[in-house]
Design an enzyme around this catalytic site. Structure first.
Site, PDB file in Angstrom:
ATOM      1  N   LYS A  93      26.665  -3.692  -1.606  1.00 16.71           N
ATOM      2  CA  LYS A  93      28.141  -3.708  -1.714  1.00 16.71           C
ATOM      3  C   LYS A  93      28.775  -2.974  -0.533  1.00 16.71           C
ATOM      4  O   LYS A  93      29.987  -2.786  -0.504  1.00 16.71           O
ATOM      5  CB  LYS A  93      28.579  -3.014  -3.007  1.00 16.71           C
ATOM      6  CG  LYS A  93      28.019  -3.597  -4.274  1.00 16.71           C
ATOM      7  CD  LYS A  93      28.451  -2.720  -5.464  1.00 16.71           C
ATOM      8  CE  LYS A  93      27.548  -2.924  -6.654  1.00 16.71           C
ATOM      9  NZ  LYS A  93      27.636  -1.792  -7.605  1.00 16.71           N
TER      10      LYS A  93
ATOM     11  N   ARG B 167      11.420   3.788   3.217  1.00 16.56           N
ATOM     12  CA  ARG B 167      11.079   2.832   4.282  1.00 16.56           C
ATOM     13  C   ARG B 167      12.344   2.062   4.609  1.00 16.56           C
ATOM     14  O   ARG B 167      13.058   1.623   3.696  1.00 16.56           O
ATOM     15  CB  ARG B 167       9.962   1.886   3.833  1.00 16.56           C
ATOM     16  CG  ARG B 167       9.735   0.759   4.826  1.00 16.56           C
ATOM     17  CD  ARG B 167       8.523  -0.066   4.499  1.00 16.56           C
ATOM     18  NE  ARG B 167       7.296   0.656   4.784  1.00 16.56           N
ATOM     19  CZ  ARG B 167       6.083   0.100   4.753  1.00 16.56           C
ATOM     20  NH1 ARG B 167       5.947  -1.176   4.444  1.00 16.56           N
ATOM     21  NH2 ARG B 167       5.019   0.812   5.025  1.00 16.56           N
TER      22      ARG B 167
ATOM     23  N   ARG C 175       0.792  -1.229   0.000  1.00 14.08           N
ATOM     24  CA  ARG C 175       0.000   0.000   0.000  1.00 14.08           C
ATOM     25  C   ARG C 175       0.821   1.274   0.000  1.00 14.08           C
ATOM     26  O   ARG C 175       0.551   2.204  -0.767  1.00 14.08           O
ATOM     27  CB  ARG C 175      -0.889   0.078   1.259  1.00 14.08           C
ATOM     28  CG  ARG C 175      -2.212  -0.580   1.146  1.00 14.08           C
ATOM     29  CD  ARG C 175      -2.551  -1.152   2.492  1.00 14.08           C
ATOM     30  NE  ARG C 175      -1.564  -2.155   2.808  1.00 14.08           N
ATOM     31  CZ  ARG C 175      -1.652  -3.430   2.370  1.00 14.08           C
ATOM     32  NH1 ARG C 175      -2.684  -3.805   1.698  1.00 14.08           N
ATOM     33  NH2 ARG C 175      -0.702  -4.305   2.643  1.00 14.08           N
ATOM     34  N   THR C 176       1.799   1.338   0.891  1.00 17.81           N
ATOM     35  CA  THR C 176       2.499   2.617   1.073  1.00 17.81           C
ATOM     36  C   THR C 176       3.220   3.007  -0.215  1.00 17.81           C
ATOM     37  O   THR C 176       3.072   4.133  -0.709  1.00 17.81           O
ATOM     38  CB  THR C 176       3.491   2.517   2.256  1.00 17.81           C
ATOM     39  OG1 THR C 176       2.788   1.998   3.382  1.00 17.81           O
ATOM     40  CG2 THR C 176       4.074   3.868   2.592  1.00 17.81           C
TER      41      THR C 176
ATOM     42  N   HIS D 117       5.324   5.701  11.525  1.00 21.62           N
ATOM     43  CA  HIS D 117       4.794   5.594  10.163  1.00 21.62           C
ATOM     44  C   HIS D 117       3.842   6.794   9.988  1.00 21.62           C
ATOM     45  O   HIS D 117       2.629   6.643   9.940  1.00 21.62           O
ATOM     46  CB  HIS D 117       4.046   4.263  10.031  1.00 21.62           C
ATOM     47  CG  HIS D 117       3.749   3.831   8.614  1.00 21.62           C
ATOM     48  ND1 HIS D 117       3.903   4.661   7.521  1.00 21.62           N
ATOM     49  CD2 HIS D 117       3.283   2.647   8.139  1.00 21.62           C
ATOM     50  CE1 HIS D 117       3.545   3.998   6.432  1.00 21.62           C
ATOM     51  NE2 HIS D 117       3.179   2.781   6.781  1.00 21.62           N
TER      52      HIS D 117
HETATM   53  N1   CP Z   1      -0.085  -0.046   5.880  1.00 21.04           N
HETATM   54  C1   CP Z   1       1.091  -0.343   5.295  1.00 21.04           C
HETATM   55  O1   CP Z   1       2.140   0.240   5.640  1.00 21.04           O
HETATM   56  O2   CP Z   1       1.024  -1.296   4.332  1.00 21.04           O
HETATM   57  P1   CP Z   1       2.256  -1.772   3.447  1.00 21.04           P
HETATM   58  O3   CP Z   1       3.238  -2.439   4.399  1.00 21.04           O
HETATM   59  O4   CP Z   1       1.685  -2.717   2.454  1.00 21.04           O
HETATM   60  O5   CP Z   1       2.885  -0.573   2.828  1.00 21.04           O
END
Ligand code: CP
Length: 305
Positions: free
Chosen positions: A80, A101, A51-52, A129
């Site tokens: 590396k 991320r 999703r993110t 998050h």
């Molecule tokens: N909610 C969320 O962070 O989903 P993903 O891990 O799929 O990005």
């Protein structure tokens, strides 16, 4: 730190949160605008995501921007031995904003300190998050017609669930009452309870996912037990199915109750709940695209009007 980075939800004041909600409403009404024409955005995903990453990339595409990035750090020079600093310095030379991320808590903060372009934290370990929090708060605002004085029940992995940690802080501006439902092994870390104490926020801890708690909730925020954060998989096996929401458990719930989940779901919400009008998790995920459009434009100081 780069002034327009979003690393933690604490980077936003109450006024910032309300401003992003107002911008998100505009993108919800019309997500197709050429506001990022000529901009290149990087999505650096050192950890898996559905999703993110896809909602960020869709958000950028719908605004006329372009995206570069990776979904598997093993295919990059970090395999590396290139440092995160060097990676960020390089990508900052190519792009206008970096969305990242990373499995290490604090990685996004560190990146924001060395980067010449804004950093948007798309999740750092079990820490924060913040863009998920903005789509969660937007979803709460949209379904409850406001944010003040709500009873919010957070269920499941409150120890490792970074979305829970960010949501507690984000909603703290709006006088919530929290119920924290978790087994002993996955209880909310003390730091977030201390935060609630210091901000005069009422909260109650439970190990039972009881009917009484469900029936007084305005928001039921279910979470997955985060298998990837356990060092001992036997411990995961013990708690993985600890709470499962079933449709009949919602019979006497409040009319305005909405069920949220950051997704992905494993077993914690039975499939029969999906057809219940109180299930809101798929719309919540859709709201992520609008919230991320708002956050990117805000970080790049782009006038949406
Ligand atoms: N909610 C969320 O962070 O989903 P993903 O891990 O799929 O990005």
């Amino acid at each position: 730190m780069n002034r327009r980075s979003l690393v933690s939800i604490t980077d936003y004041t109450k006024e910032d949160i309300l401003r992003i909600i107002s911008l998100t409403e505009k993108f919800d009404q019309n997500p197709n605008r050429r506001l990022l024409e000529g901009k290149v955005c990087a999505t650096l995903f050192f950890e898996p995501s559905t999703r993110t990453r896809l909602s960020f990339e869709t958000a950028i595409n719908r605004l006329g921007g372009r995206v570069i990035g990776f979904t598997d750090a093993a295919t990059t020079s970090s395999s590396k031995g290139e440092t995160l600093k060097d990676t960020i310095m390089m990508v900052g030379n190519y792009t206008d904003i970096i969305i990242m991320r990373h499995h290490l808590e604090g990685a996004a903060r560190y990146a924001s300190e060395v980067s010449r372009v804004p950093i948007i934290n798309a999740g750092d370990g079990a820490n924060q998050h913040p863009t998920q929090t903005m789509l969660d708060i937007y979803s709460i605002h949209k379904t409850q017609k406001g944010l003040e004085n709500l009873t919010i029940t957070l269920v499941g992995d409150l120890k490792y669930g970074r979305t829970v940690h960010s949501l507690i802080i984000g909603m703290s501006h709006f006088n919530p009452t929290f119920h924290f439902v978790a087994p002993e092994e996955l209880k909310l870390p003390d730091t977030y309870k201390t935060f609630c104490d210091e901000h005069g926020i009422e909260y109650h801890e439970h190990t039972d996912f009881s009917q009484e708690v469900i029936n007084q909730s305005d928001i039921l925020y279910m979470t997955r037990v985060q298998r990837e954060r356990f060092t001992d998989l036997m411990e995961y096996e013990k708690v993985k199915n600890v709470y499962i929401l079933k449709n009949d458990m919602l019979e006497d719930s409040k009319k305005n109750l909405r069920i949220l989940h950051p997704l992905p779901r494993v077993n914690e919400i039975q499939q029969d709940v999906d057809a219940n009008p109180k299930a809101y998790y798929f719309e919540q995920a859709k709201n992520g695209m609008f919230a991320r459009q708002a956050i990117i434009c805000d970080s790049l100081n782009i006038n949406v009007d």
